[in-house]
Design a protein around this motif. Structure first.
Motif, PDB file in Angstrom:
ATOM      1  N   LEU A 144     -17.363  -7.310   1.648  1.00  0.00           N
ATOM      2  CA  LEU A 144     -15.989  -6.800   1.615  1.00  0.00           C
ATOM      3  C   LEU A 144     -15.118  -7.319   2.749  1.00  0.00           C
ATOM      4  O   LEU A 144     -13.948  -7.653   2.542  1.00  0.00           O
ATOM      5  CB  LEU A 144     -16.020  -5.272   1.639  1.00  0.00           C
ATOM      6  CG  LEU A 144     -14.671  -4.553   1.762  1.00  0.00           C
ATOM      7  CD1 LEU A 144     -13.844  -4.759   0.491  1.00  0.00           C
ATOM      8  CD2 LEU A 144     -14.886  -3.051   2.025  1.00  0.00           C
ATOM      9  N   ARG A 164     -10.632  -4.401  -2.596  1.00  0.00           N
ATOM     10  CA  ARG A 164      -9.960  -5.693  -2.560  1.00  0.00           C
ATOM     11  C   ARG A 164      -8.627  -5.616  -3.305  1.00  0.00           C
ATOM     12  O   ARG A 164      -7.643  -6.255  -2.911  1.00  0.00           O
ATOM     13  CB  ARG A 164     -10.855  -6.775  -3.169  1.00  0.00           C
ATOM     14  CG  ARG A 164     -11.901  -7.314  -2.208  1.00  0.00           C
ATOM     15  CD  ARG A 164     -11.252  -7.996  -1.014  1.00  0.00           C
ATOM     16  NE  ARG A 164     -12.229  -8.606  -0.110  1.00  0.00           N
ATOM     17  CZ  ARG A 164     -11.912  -9.162   1.038  1.00  0.00           C
ATOM     18  NH1 ARG A 164     -10.652  -9.171   1.435  1.00  0.00           N
ATOM     19  NH2 ARG A 164     -12.841  -9.682   1.814  1.00  0.00           N
ATOM     20  N   TRP A 165      -8.580  -4.825  -4.372  1.00  0.00           N
ATOM     21  CA  TRP A 165      -7.318  -4.578  -5.078  1.00  0.00           C
ATOM     22  C   TRP A 165      -6.321  -3.905  -4.141  1.00  0.00           C
ATOM     23  O   TRP A 165      -5.144  -4.273  -4.103  1.00  0.00           O
ATOM     24  CB  TRP A 165      -7.585  -3.704  -6.301  1.00  0.00           C
ATOM     25  CG  TRP A 165      -6.347  -3.306  -7.054  1.00  0.00           C
ATOM     26  CD1 TRP A 165      -5.754  -3.978  -8.084  1.00  0.00           C
ATOM     27  CD2 TRP A 165      -5.551  -2.121  -6.834  1.00  0.00           C
ATOM     28  NE1 TRP A 165      -4.638  -3.299  -8.510  1.00  0.00           N
ATOM     29  CE2 TRP A 165      -4.494  -2.163  -7.761  1.00  0.00           C
ATOM     30  CE3 TRP A 165      -5.632  -1.055  -5.949  1.00  0.00           C
ATOM     31  CZ2 TRP A 165      -3.516  -1.161  -7.824  1.00  0.00           C
ATOM     32  CZ3 TRP A 165      -4.669  -0.061  -6.005  1.00  0.00           C
ATOM     33  CH2 TRP A 165      -3.623  -0.107  -6.940  1.00  0.00           C
ATOM     34  N   VAL A 200      -9.152  -6.695   6.327  1.00  0.00           N
ATOM     35  CA  VAL A 200     -10.237  -5.767   6.024  1.00  0.00           C
ATOM     36  C   VAL A 200     -11.275  -5.919   7.135  1.00  0.00           C
ATOM     37  O   VAL A 200     -11.958  -6.934   7.236  1.00  0.00           O
ATOM     38  CB  VAL A 200     -10.881  -6.050   4.654  1.00  0.00           C
ATOM     39  CG1 VAL A 200     -11.996  -5.034   4.378  1.00  0.00           C
ATOM     40  CG2 VAL A 200      -9.839  -5.984   3.543  1.00  0.00           C
ATOM     41  N   ASP A 202     -13.326  -9.121   6.105  1.00  0.00           N
ATOM     42  CA  ASP A 202     -12.930 -10.397   6.678  1.00  0.00           C
ATOM     43  C   ASP A 202     -13.532 -10.575   8.066  1.00  0.00           C
ATOM     44  O   ASP A 202     -13.972 -11.660   8.438  1.00  0.00           O
ATOM     45  CB  ASP A 202     -11.402 -10.489   6.776  1.00  0.00           C
ATOM     46  CG  ASP A 202     -10.720 -10.260   5.438  1.00  0.00           C
ATOM     47  OD1 ASP A 202     -11.155 -10.862   4.441  1.00  0.00           O
ATOM     48  OD2 ASP A 202      -9.751  -9.474   5.400  1.00  0.00           O
ATOM     49  N   GLN A 234      -6.229  -4.156  -0.904  1.00  0.00           N
ATOM     50  CA  GLN A 234      -5.776  -5.173   0.047  1.00  0.00           C
ATOM     51  C   GLN A 234      -4.665  -6.034  -0.564  1.00  0.00           C
ATOM     52  O   GLN A 234      -3.652  -6.310   0.095  1.00  0.00           O
ATOM     53  CB  GLN A 234      -6.947  -6.050   0.476  1.00  0.00           C
ATOM     54  CG  GLN A 234      -6.556  -7.120   1.502  1.00  0.00           C
ATOM     55  CD  GLN A 234      -7.641  -8.164   1.679  1.00  0.00           C
ATOM     56  OE1 GLN A 234      -8.382  -8.464   0.745  1.00  0.00           O
ATOM     57  NE2 GLN A 234      -7.750  -8.696   2.881  1.00  0.00           N
ATOM     58  N   ARG A 235      -4.845  -6.443  -1.809  1.00  0.00           N
ATOM     59  CA  ARG A 235      -3.862  -7.312  -2.459  1.00  0.00           C
ATOM     60  C   ARG A 235      -2.568  -6.578  -2.786  1.00  0.00           C
ATOM     61  O   ARG A 235      -1.471  -7.086  -2.543  1.00  0.00           O
ATOM     62  CB  ARG A 235      -4.433  -7.892  -3.765  1.00  0.00           C
ATOM     63  CG  ARG A 235      -5.569  -8.861  -3.597  1.00  0.00           C
ATOM     64  CD  ARG A 235      -5.856  -9.582  -4.917  1.00  0.00           C
ATOM     65  NE  ARG A 235      -6.056  -8.656  -6.036  1.00  0.00           N
ATOM     66  CZ  ARG A 235      -7.234  -8.153  -6.380  1.00  0.00           C
ATOM     67  NH1 ARG A 235      -8.320  -8.462  -5.685  1.00  0.00           N
ATOM     68  NH2 ARG A 235      -7.344  -7.343  -7.412  1.00  0.00           N
TER      69      ARG A 235
END
Length: 236
Positions: free
Chosen positions: A196, A173-174, A29, A198, A176-177
């Motif tokens: 949010l 984030r969901w 991210v 990285d 991303q996972r």
């Protein structure tokens, strides 16, 4: 994943993007911040194929993107949203999503994304009847329906209140996972970006002036001077 090498764009004598190079890794991210007019949206337009670079090269998983149109890049795995909403206003929410779903030949996680972004009970509504925030979320789900490797979001939190912005961050984030795609996010809401992302890339006058973790960015003197301001830098 997505690699830029020396990408530049000039409009006449104006250098909108200057010699930008970076690598966006799978599942990363990455935030993109900078003052108004720094070249952020121009860079996204270059990556998505709406503009052609004046110089430099771009590859996706080693495949050169030169000469590839915007719709070809979308099929290859580069999806995006827009600073100014680009939903199909007269189509329903479901039809907006299906445009992308069918173009991609059917992408996984679409139904789960519809639920995650709060659109399951609004599928039959016309897109222009949605709230501004829901139209933003619709654009994101439509992008995910392409099954992208890279999803670029141009001001996704614009016009949202603090509660909506926090929910959006959790949903991304969901993504991303669950989707495993890289996210490349432009936004002026620094709390949203710093929470949010990285890593963050900072543009000023079209050039990269800093790159690093949120903590590194908030402590970088060049970034404080060009964008964050002395007060924010002192708080970091």
């Amino acid at each position: 994943m997505l690699e830029l090498n020396g990408v530049s764009k000039s409009f006449g004598g104006v250098h909108a993007v200057r010699d930008v190079s970076f690598v966006l890794e799978q599942g990363e991210v990455r935030g993109l911040i900078g003052p108004n007019g720094a070249g952020k949206s121009t860079l996204v337009n270059l990556i998505s194929g709406l503009l052609a670079p004046t110089a430099g090269s771009m590859t996706l998983d080693g495949l050169p993107l030169k000469g590839k149109s915007a719709h070809q890049r979308a099929r290859l795995g580069i999806a995006r949203t827009f600073q100014n909403l680009r939903v199909f206003p007269s189509l329903s929410v479901e039809q907006n999503i299906d445009v992308a779903r069918y173009a991609a030949g059917g992408a996984p996680l679409v139904d789960a994304a519809i639920a995650e972004f709060g659109l399951r009970d609004k599928l039959t509504a016309r897109a222009n009847a949605l709230s501004y925030g829901d139209q933003r979320r619709l654009e994101i789900v439509r992008g995910l329906a392409l099954g992208p490797k890279v999803l670029m979001l141009d001001e996704p939190a614009a016009g949202m209140n603090e509660e909506e912005t926090a929910a959006l961050g959790a949903s991304l984030r969901w993504v991303q996972r669950e989707a495993g795609c890289a996210l490349f996010v432009i936004d002026h809401d620094l709390k949203f970006i710093m929470t949010l992302c990285d890593r963050i890339t900072v543009l000023d006058m079209g050039a990269v002036i800093a790159e690093g973790s949120p903590q590194e960015i908030t402590q970088n003197p060049k970034v404080i001077s060009a964008y964050l301001g002395e007060d924010i830098g002192a708080e970091a």
